[in-house]
Scaffold this motif. Structure first.
Motif, mmCIF file in Angstrom:
data_model
loop_
_atom_site.group_PDB
_atom_site.id
_atom_site.type_symbol
_atom_site.label_atom_id
_atom_site.label_comp_id
_atom_site.label_asym_id
_atom_site.label_seq_id
_atom_site.Cartn_x
_atom_site.Cartn_y
_atom_site.Cartn_z
ATOM 1 N N THR A 75 -3.740 -8.254 -13.452
ATOM 2 C CA THR A 75 -3.459 -9.039 -12.242
ATOM 3 C C THR A 75 -1.966 -9.291 -12.077
ATOM 4 O OG1 THR A 75 -5.611 -10.136 -12.461
ATOM 5 C CG2 THR A 75 -4.005 -11.190 -11.030
ATOM 6 N N THR A 76 -1.290 -9.631 -13.189
ATOM 7 C CA THR A 76 0.157 -9.873 -13.155
ATOM 8 C C THR A 76 0.913 -8.606 -12.774
ATOM 9 O OG1 THR A 76 -0.115 -11.530 -14.900
ATOM 10 C CG2 THR A 76 2.119 -10.787 -14.470
ATOM 11 N N THR A 77 0.456 -7.464 -13.275
ATOM 12 C CA THR A 77 1.084 -6.177 -12.941
ATOM 13 C C THR A 77 0.969 -5.883 -11.447
ATOM 14 O OG1 THR A 77 0.557 -5.323 -15.148
ATOM 15 C CG2 THR A 77 1.101 -3.691 -13.468
ATOM 16 N N LYS A 78 -0.207 -6.167 -10.885
ATOM 17 C CA LYS A 78 -0.404 -5.961 -9.437
ATOM 18 C C LYS A 78 0.512 -6.879 -8.633
ATOM 19 C CE LYS A 78 -5.229 -4.451 -9.752
ATOM 20 N NZ LYS A 78 -6.635 -4.866 -9.564
ATOM 21 N N GLN A 79 0.645 -8.142 -9.092
ATOM 22 C CA GLN A 79 1.542 -9.083 -8.407
ATOM 23 C C GLN A 79 2.985 -8.584 -8.446
ATOM 24 O OE1 GLN A 79 0.244 -12.817 -10.534
ATOM 25 N NE2 GLN A 79 0.393 -13.644 -8.481
ATOM 26 N N THR A 80 3.391 -8.084 -9.612
ATOM 27 C CA THR A 80 4.760 -7.575 -9.778
ATOM 28 C C THR A 80 5.012 -6.385 -8.856
ATOM 29 O OG1 THR A 80 4.652 -8.234 -12.111
ATOM 30 C CG2 THR A 80 6.448 -6.766 -11.480
ATOM 31 N N ARG A 81 4.004 -5.513 -8.747
ATOM 32 C CA ARG A 81 4.132 -4.332 -7.893
ATOM 33 C C ARG A 81 4.290 -4.732 -6.427
ATOM 34 N NH1 ARG A 81 -0.670 -1.829 -8.787
ATOM 35 N NH2 ARG A 81 -0.007 -1.258 -10.863
ATOM 36 N N LEU A 82 3.495 -5.722 -5.999
ATOM 37 C CA LEU A 82 3.584 -6.200 -4.619
ATOM 38 C C LEU A 82 4.933 -6.869 -4.354
ATOM 39 C CD1 LEU A 82 0.036 -7.693 -3.948
ATOM 40 C CD2 LEU A 82 1.049 -5.732 -2.815
ATOM 41 N N LEU A 83 5.429 -7.634 -5.335
ATOM 42 C CA LEU A 83 6.737 -8.273 -5.189
ATOM 43 C C LEU A 83 7.843 -7.233 -5.082
ATOM 44 C CD1 LEU A 83 6.905 -11.416 -7.513
ATOM 45 C CD2 LEU A 83 7.390 -11.309 -5.074
ATOM 46 N N THR A 84 7.718 -6.155 -5.860
ATOM 47 C CA THR A 84 8.704 -5.064 -5.789
ATOM 48 C C THR A 84 8.731 -4.465 -4.390
ATOM 49 O OG1 THR A 84 8.333 -4.567 -8.134
ATOM 50 C CG2 THR A 84 9.407 -2.860 -6.825
ATOM 51 N N ASP A 85 7.535 -4.283 -3.813
ATOM 52 C CA ASP A 85 7.450 -3.747 -2.444
ATOM 53 C C ASP A 85 8.071 -4.718 -1.438
ATOM 54 O OD1 ASP A 85 6.152 -1.544 -3.435
ATOM 55 O OD2 ASP A 85 4.142 -2.223 -2.908
ATOM 56 N N ASP A 86 7.800 -6.029 -1.634
ATOM 57 C CA ASP A 86 8.376 -7.049 -0.735
ATOM 58 C C ASP A 86 9.896 -7.080 -0.826
ATOM 59 O OD1 ASP A 86 5.959 -7.836 0.263
ATOM 60 O OD2 ASP A 86 5.708 -9.543 -1.081
ATOM 61 N N ILE A 87 10.402 -6.963 -2.062
ATOM 62 C CA ILE A 87 11.861 -6.957 -2.275
ATOM 63 C C ILE A 87 12.489 -5.761 -1.558
ATOM 64 C CG2 ILE A 87 13.655 -6.571 -4.047
ATOM 65 C CD1 ILE A 87 11.845 -8.292 -5.941
ATOM 66 N N TYR A 88 11.834 -4.602 -1.675
ATOM 67 C CA TYR A 88 12.332 -3.377 -1.026
ATOM 68 C C TYR A 88 12.330 -3.543 0.502
ATOM 69 C CZ TYR A 88 12.472 1.520 0.445
ATOM 70 O OH TYR A 88 12.799 2.701 1.054
ATOM 71 N N THR A 89 11.230 -4.128 1.020
ATOM 72 C CA THR A 89 11.112 -4.348 2.471
ATOM 73 C C THR A 89 12.199 -5.299 2.977
ATOM 74 O OG1 THR A 89 8.715 -4.043 2.350
ATOM 75 C CG2 THR A 89 9.563 -5.125 4.308
ATOM 76 N N ASN A 90 12.389 -6.403 2.260
ATOM 77 C CA ASN A 90 13.414 -7.375 2.669
ATOM 78 C C ASN A 90 14.822 -6.797 2.566
ATOM 79 O OD1 ASN A 90 11.753 -9.445 3.446
ATOM 80 N ND2 ASN A 90 11.787 -10.503 1.494
ATOM 81 N N GLN A 91 15.051 -5.939 1.575
ATOM 82 C CA GLN A 91 16.373 -5.320 1.440
ATOM 83 C C GLN A 91 16.668 -4.403 2.626
ATOM 84 O OE1 GLN A 91 18.625 -5.989 -1.358
ATOM 85 N NE2 GLN A 91 19.842 -5.245 0.365
ATOM 86 N N ILE A 92 15.632 -3.685 3.082
ATOM 87 C CA ILE A 92 15.794 -2.816 4.263
ATOM 88 C C ILE A 92 16.099 -3.666 5.500
ATOM 89 C CG2 ILE A 92 14.485 -1.364 5.885
ATOM 90 C CD1 ILE A 92 13.242 0.025 3.524
ATOM 91 N N LYS A 93 15.392 -4.808 5.643
ATOM 92 C CA LYS A 93 15.646 -5.700 6.772
ATOM 93 C C LYS A 93 17.074 -6.234 6.732
ATOM 94 C CE LYS A 93 10.903 -7.429 7.381
ATOM 95 N NZ LYS A 93 10.034 -8.615 7.247
ATOM 96 N N ILE A 94 17.532 -6.607 5.532
ATOM 97 C CA ILE A 94 18.903 -7.127 5.382
ATOM 98 C C ILE A 94 19.929 -6.056 5.733
ATOM 99 C CG2 ILE A 94 20.612 -7.895 3.666
ATOM 100 C CD1 ILE A 94 18.267 -9.433 2.305
#
Length: 445
Positions: A75-94
Motif C-alpha cells: 500500500t505504501t509503495t502504491k502511495q509513493t508511486r502516485l505521489l511521484t506522478d503528482d510531483i511530475y504533474t505539478n512540475q510540468i504545471k510549474i
C-alpha cells in the motif's frame, strides 16, 4: 499550435491528478485499516504469549503478521508511486506557468517602456489631433483607453499566475516531504518484515526434528476443518430447503385463501345443484394438489428478498466487521503448511482472532435463518439470510437470537467462544446460496 497542445496536455494532467487524489484517499483508508489490524494483532499476541501456546499457533500468528506487513508495504509503495506522478504533474504545471510568466513579463515591460515614452499629456493630445478624420481620432481615443485597460489586466494576470506558481511550488514541496516520509516508513516496515521472517524461519527449524508429529497435527486440523465445512454446508442446504418450504406454504395458503374467498362469493349466487357440483370439484382439486416440496439449493427470492439481496451486494467492501476489533488469523482459500505445500487447508471462511467475551454482531440487515450446534462439538452457529446471501457466524459461546428473528446492521447475535487452549476466534462465512465467497472482499473496519 504549440500552445494548443500544451493546454490539452495540462487538461489531461489535471484530470489525472483528480483521479490520483481519489486513489490516494482510498490507499490512505486501506493503510489505516492495515495499521489498526496490526495494532490489534500485536495486543492479542501479547496477551496470548502469557499463556502456553503451541509452536504451530505461533507460526500462524507470525504468518498473519508477515501478511499484514507485506500488505502495508504494498500500500505504501502504491502511495509513493502516485505521489511521484503528482510531483511530475505539478512540475510540468510549474514549468508551463514559468514560461507564460516570462512571456507576460516581457510584454508588460515593453508596454511600460512605450507608456513611459508617451507619458506626457501633450503627446497624447497631439496623437489624437494629428488624426486625418474624426473617425480616426475616435479610434485613437478608444485605442488609448483599451491600451490602459489591457495593461491593467495583464498586470493582474501576472499576479494571478505568480500566486498559482507559488501555490504549486508549496504543494510540490509538501509532496516531496510526504514522499520522503513514505519511503522512510516503507524502509522501517521492511526491517520489521525481515525480523518476522527470520523468526518464522527459526520457528520452522525448531519443529523440523518433530516433523512427523507436527505433520500429523496439521493433517488432523485439515480433517477437522473439512468436517466442519461439510457440516456447515449441510446445515445451510437444510436451512435453505426449510426456508423455501415455509415460503411455499405461505404462498400456497395465501392462494388457497384467495380461491376460497372467490368460491364463497360464487356460491352465494349459485343454485343448490351448482353448489353441490362446486363442492365435489373443490374436493377433487384438493386431492389432486401436489404436496409442497422444497428441494432446491437456492433461496427462492420474493420481491422483498430480491431488494435485500441487491442492497447487500451494493454494499460489498463497505460492510462492517462481525466483531468490533480483532485480526484475520486464517484467510480465505488455500493455507500452506510450514513445511511447504504437502498439506493444504482450503478454507471457505476467515478466522478472526479477538479478545475473550467479544460481542458478535450482524454485518447487515436480515433474518435469522437458523441457529444450531454443530454435531460432535460445542460450536454454536448462527445463519442470517440477506436475500440469497447468507452470513454464517461460527464458534459462539452464547447466542442472543432465534430462528425467524429480524436483525439490523451491528445488532448483537452472541459472543465469541474461547477454546481450552485460550484462543478466542470467530469463524465467519459469506455465502451466496451454497457458494462460498471471500469475506475479506466484503467487510471493512
Amino acid at each position: 499550435m504549440t500552445k494548443f497542445f500544451l493546454t490539452i496536455l495540462l487538461i489531461c494532467f489535471t484530470t489525472l491528478s483528480w483521479g490520483q487524489s481519489a486513489q490516494q484517499k482510498k490507499l490512505e483508508e486501506r493503510k489505516a485499516q492495515i495499521l489498526k489490524e496490526m495494532e490489534e494483532l500485536r495486543n492479542l499476541v501479547s496477551k496470548e504469549n502469557k499463556k502456553e501456546k503451541t509452536v504451530l499457533n505461533k507460526i500462524d500468528d507470525n504468518r498473519t503478521k508477515i501478511k499484514l506487513s507485506e500488505n502495508l508495504i504494498s500500500t505504501t509503495t502504491k502511495q509513493t508511486r502516485l505521489l511521484t506522478d503528482d510531483i511530475y504533474t505539478n512540475q510540468i504545471k510549474i514549468n508551463k506557468l514559468t514560461k507564460e510568466l516570462n512571456v507576460l513579463k516581457e510584454d508588460y515591460a515593453n508596454m511600460i517602456v512605450k507608456a513611459y515614452k508617451n507619458r506626457s499629456e501633450q503627446s497624447r493630445i497631439m496623437f489624437i489631433l494629428s488624426s486625418e478624420t474624426f473617425l480616426q481620432a475616435y479610434k485613437r481615443m478608444q485605442y488609448m483607453k483599451q491600451f490602459s485597460s489591457f495593461r491593467k489586466i495583464q498586470g493582474e494576470e501576472i499576479k494571478s499566475k505568480m500566486a498559482e506558481a507559488e501555490r504549486l511550488d508549496a504543494a510540490l514541496g509538501g509532496q516531496k516531504k510526504e514522499k520522503e516520509k513514505l519511503l522512510a516508513e516503507s524502509e522501517d516496515q521492511k526491517e520489521v518484515l525481515e525480523k518476522d521472517k527470520e523468526e518464522q524461519e527459526q520457528l520452522v527449524k525448531s519443529i523440523q526434528k518433530d516433523k512427523k508429529k507436527y505433520a500429523a497435527d496439521i493433517k488432523k486440523k485439515q480433517k477437522e476443518q473439512k468436517d466442519i465445512d461439510r457440516k456447515i454446508d449441510k446445515i445451510i442446504k437444510d436451512a435453505i430447503i426449510a426456508a423455501n418450504k415455509r415460503a411455499a406454504e405461505k404462498a400456497a395458503a395465501k392462494t388457497a385463501a384467495a380461491k376460497a374467498a372467490a368460491v364463497k362469493a360464487a356460491a352465494a349466487k349459485a343454485t343448490p345443484a351448482e353448489k353441490k357440483k362446486g363442492k365435489e370439484t373443490a374436493v377433487a382439486a384438493a386431492k389432486a394438489a401436489p404436496a409442497t416440496k422444497a428441494t432446491t439449493n437456492k433461496i427462492t427470492l420474493t420481491k422483498e428478498s430480491k431488494l435485500e439481496s441487491d442492497s447487500f451486494k451494493a454494499n460489498k467492501g463497505k460492510l462492517p466487521w462481525p466483531v468490533a476489533e480483532g485480526a484475520v488469523s486464517v484467510k480465505f482459500g488455500l493455507q500452506r503448511d510450514p513445511f511447504g505445500n504437502n498439506f493444504q487447508i482450503d478454507s471457505k471462511s476467515i478466522e478472526i482472532t479477538t479478545k475473550p467475551g467479544t460481542t458478535v454482531r450482524s454485518i447487515f440487515n436480515g433474518e435469522v435463518l437458523d441457529v444450531q450446534v454443530i454435531g460432535g462439538t460445542r460450536n454454536k452457529i448462527v445463519l442470517i439470510s440477506h436475500g440469497d446471501f447468507i452470513t454464517v457466524y461460527c464458534n459462539l459461546s452464547t447466542i442472543n437470537v432465534r430462528t425467524g428473528d429480524k436483525v439490523s446492521t451491528k445488532d448483537t447475535i452472541g459472543t465469541v467462544a474461547t477454546s481450552p487452549s485460550g484462543k478466542t476466534a470467530l469463524t465467519f462465512y459469506i455465502m451466496q446460496n451454497t457458494t462460498p465467497l471471500n469475506p475479506s472482499s466484503w467487510i471493512t473496519k
